[in-house]
Design a protein around this motif. Structure first.
Motif, PDB file in Angstrom:
ATOM      1  N   GLY A  49      -0.277   6.368  -1.031  1.00  0.00           N
ATOM      2  CA  GLY A  49      -0.445   7.809  -1.506  1.00  0.00           C
ATOM      3  C   GLY A  49      -0.223   8.366  -2.899  1.00  0.00           C
ATOM      4  O   GLY A  49      -0.121   9.407  -3.194  1.00  0.00           O
ATOM      5  N   HIS A  50      -0.370   7.335  -3.770  1.00  0.00           N
ATOM      6  CA  HIS A  50      -0.090   7.503  -5.346  1.00  0.00           C
ATOM      7  C   HIS A  50      -1.300   8.038  -5.776  1.00  0.00           C
ATOM      8  O   HIS A  50      -1.157   8.945  -7.010  1.00  0.00           O
ATOM      9  CB  HIS A  50       0.709   6.254  -5.914  1.00  0.00           C
ATOM     10  N   TRP A  51      -2.355   7.725  -5.477  1.00  0.00           N
ATOM     11  CA  TRP A  51      -3.590   8.098  -5.894  1.00  0.00           C
ATOM     12  C   TRP A  51      -3.801   9.332  -4.833  1.00  0.00           C
ATOM     13  O   TRP A  51      -4.191   9.303  -3.624  1.00  0.00           O
ATOM     14  CB  TRP A  51      -4.893   7.209  -5.718  1.00  0.00           C
ATOM     15  N   LYS A  52      -4.031  10.535  -5.395  1.00  0.00           N
ATOM     16  CA  LYS A  52      -4.186  11.821  -4.550  1.00  0.00           C
ATOM     17  C   LYS A  52      -5.003  12.820  -5.222  1.00  0.00           C
ATOM     18  O   LYS A  52      -5.162  12.541  -6.452  1.00  0.00           O
ATOM     19  CB  LYS A  52      -2.752  12.226  -4.183  1.00  0.00           C
ATOM     20  N   VAL A  53      -5.254  13.812  -4.446  1.00  0.00           N
ATOM     21  CA  VAL A  53      -6.223  15.022  -4.924  1.00  0.00           C
ATOM     22  C   VAL A  53      -5.216  16.167  -4.933  1.00  0.00           C
ATOM     23  O   VAL A  53      -4.590  16.481  -4.197  1.00  0.00           O
ATOM     24  CB  VAL A  53      -7.458  15.234  -4.053  1.00  0.00           C
ATOM     25  N   TYR A 101      -2.833  10.759 -10.453  1.00  0.00           N
ATOM     26  CA  TYR A 101      -2.323   9.430 -10.370  1.00  0.00           C
ATOM     27  C   TYR A 101      -0.800   9.537 -10.995  1.00  0.00           C
ATOM     28  O   TYR A 101      -0.771  10.224 -12.072  1.00  0.00           O
ATOM     29  CB  TYR A 101      -3.161   8.348 -10.811  1.00  0.00           C
ATOM     30  N   ASP A 102      -0.047   8.954 -10.295  1.00  0.00           N
ATOM     31  CA  ASP A 102       1.534   8.823 -10.907  1.00  0.00           C
ATOM     32  C   ASP A 102       1.997   7.243 -11.387  1.00  0.00           C
ATOM     33  O   ASP A 102       2.902   7.095 -11.707  1.00  0.00           O
ATOM     34  CB  ASP A 102       2.612   9.149  -9.787  1.00  0.00           C
ATOM     35  N   ALA A 103       0.751   6.372 -11.312  1.00  0.00           N
ATOM     36  CA  ALA A 103       1.107   4.920 -11.972  1.00  0.00           C
ATOM     37  C   ALA A 103       2.055   4.221 -11.143  1.00  0.00           C
ATOM     38  O   ALA A 103       2.442   3.190 -11.523  1.00  0.00           O
ATOM     39  CB  ALA A 103       1.506   5.089 -13.436  1.00  0.00           C
ATOM     40  N   GLN A 104       2.246   4.446  -9.775  1.00  0.00           N
ATOM     41  CA  GLN A 104       3.240   3.773  -9.022  1.00  0.00           C
ATOM     42  C   GLN A 104       2.499   3.368  -7.663  1.00  0.00           C
ATOM     43  O   GLN A 104       3.190   3.142  -6.552  1.00  0.00           O
ATOM     44  CB  GLN A 104       4.402   4.626  -8.669  1.00  0.00           C
ATOM     45  N   SER A 105       1.270   3.085  -7.595  1.00  0.00           N
ATOM     46  CA  SER A 105       0.516   2.528  -6.720  1.00  0.00           C
ATOM     47  C   SER A 105       1.346   1.490  -5.934  1.00  0.00           C
ATOM     48  O   SER A 105       1.994   0.315  -6.716  1.00  0.00           O
ATOM     49  CB  SER A 105      -0.561   2.044  -6.853  1.00  0.00           C
ATOM     50  N   GLU A 106       1.558   1.296  -4.525  1.00  0.00           N
ATOM     51  CA  GLU A 106       2.110   0.165  -3.921  1.00  0.00           C
ATOM     52  C   GLU A 106       1.226  -0.842  -3.536  1.00  0.00           C
ATOM     53  O   GLU A 106       1.699  -2.001  -2.654  1.00  0.00           O
ATOM     54  CB  GLU A 106       2.819   0.784  -2.760  1.00  0.00           C
ATOM     55  N   ALA A 107       0.133  -1.036  -3.939  1.00  0.00           N
ATOM     56  CA  ALA A 107      -1.048  -1.827  -3.304  1.00  0.00           C
ATOM     57  C   ALA A 107      -0.482  -3.171  -4.052  1.00  0.00           C
ATOM     58  O   ALA A 107      -0.060  -3.386  -5.050  1.00  0.00           O
ATOM     59  CB  ALA A 107      -2.328  -1.509  -3.867  1.00  0.00           C
ATOM     60  N   LYS A 108      -0.749  -4.395  -3.044  1.00  0.00           N
ATOM     61  CA  LYS A 108      -0.231  -5.824  -3.746  1.00  0.00           C
ATOM     62  C   LYS A 108      -1.300  -6.191  -4.530  1.00  0.00           C
ATOM     63  O   LYS A 108      -0.954  -7.171  -5.616  1.00  0.00           O
ATOM     64  CB  LYS A 108      -0.215  -6.462  -2.343  1.00  0.00           C
ATOM     65  N   GLY A 109      -2.640  -5.869  -4.417  1.00  0.00           N
ATOM     66  CA  GLY A 109      -3.467  -6.432  -5.547  1.00  0.00           C
ATOM     67  C   GLY A 109      -4.051  -5.436  -6.375  1.00  0.00           C
ATOM     68  O   GLY A 109      -3.078  -4.812  -6.924  1.00  0.00           O
TER      69      GLY A 109
END
Length: 257
Positions: A58-62, A69-77
């Motif tokens: 949920g770090h990319w949001k509208v 974007y808050d630059a804290q995506s938890e995606a592994k890739g």
């Protein structure tokens, strides 16, 4: 006194004109509604047509009609946001703004017009410590084809991946270096207009041409549009420039000829 009276009369005429019935006023264009000839890649409501990184959290949001974007995506890739569709030749318009710059970047170079870094009398590259955030608009599916967004004195719009590639000819590296600094202050909206034909690209930032018909040797013929993730947070502190950005009014016109 005569001069003052003349000014007052002129102001009154302008005010009266603004109030008269039938007076034409130009309203600002509504956000996320494409101009004639363009289609919108972002509807201002959700991520339809976009690939949110798997496991993003949920770090990319509208937020209020903008991609936030808050630059804290938890995606592994890959943590960047990509369009589902691929594009070849196009004109792309994107509004963007840097929200804040909590990180002081100690590695900001003074970039010369030929794309190289300025050096002191001992041959050491000049470096400056400046508040910085970092992202970019990636073209045709590759981070190397990224139109940079940042706070460096050279300004946004450069192609870092090409400018810093020692395998690129000097004329290529010079052409992908911004001709002028055209960014608005941090917090304010900016507009890119990016034109891509074959391996040739031009970038207009806030009405000023910063990249004029630069070549990108080896660029893929087609690929998606992306907004770059950048930055890392450790123990509550940023250790590199974060992509604390928003994007809206993402419009594209495909060029067929």
């Amino acid at each position: 006194m005569k001069y003052f009276t003349t000014i007052c009369r002129a102001l009154c005429v302008l005010a009266l004109g603004a109030m008269l019935p039938g007076t034409v006023r130009t309203a600002p264009a509504a956000d996320n509604e494409p101009p004639e000839g363009f289609v919108s890649l972002f509807n201002g409501k959700d991520f339809s047509g976009w690939k949110v990184p798997e496991g993003d959290g949920g770090h990319w949001k509208v937020v209020d009609g903008a991609i936030d974007y808050d630059a804290q995506s938890e995606a592994k890739g890959d943590k960047s946001l990509w369009s589902q569709r691929e594009f070849g030749d196009f004109v792309l318009r994107v509004d963007w703004r840097i929200k804040e710059t909590p990180y002081v970047n100690p590695r900001v170079f003074y970039i010369l017009p030929d794309g190289t870094h300025a050096r002191d009398i001992h041959g050491k590259e000049h470096r400056f410590a400046l508040p910085d955030s970092d992202s970019g608009v990636m073209l045709r599916g590759s981070g190397k084809n990224q139109v940079n967004i940042w706070c460096w004195p050279i300004g946004s719009g450069e192609f870092y991946g090409y400018r810093t590639d020692p395998k690129m000819p000097p004329e290529v590296r010079a052409a992908v270096t911004p001709r002028t600094q055209a960014d608005n202050p941090v917090g304010r909206w900016n507009r890119f207009e990016i034109t891509m034909r074959g391996e040739v690209v031009s970038v207009v930032l806030n009405g000023k041409t910063v990249i004029d018909k630069a070549r990108l040797p080896g660029v893929a013929p087609r690929g998606p549009i992306g907004f770059q993730h950048h930055g890392a947070l450790r123990n509550g502190q940023w250790v590199s420039p974060p992509s604390l950005l928003q994007f809206k009014n993402v419009y594209i016109k495909e060029l067929r000829d």
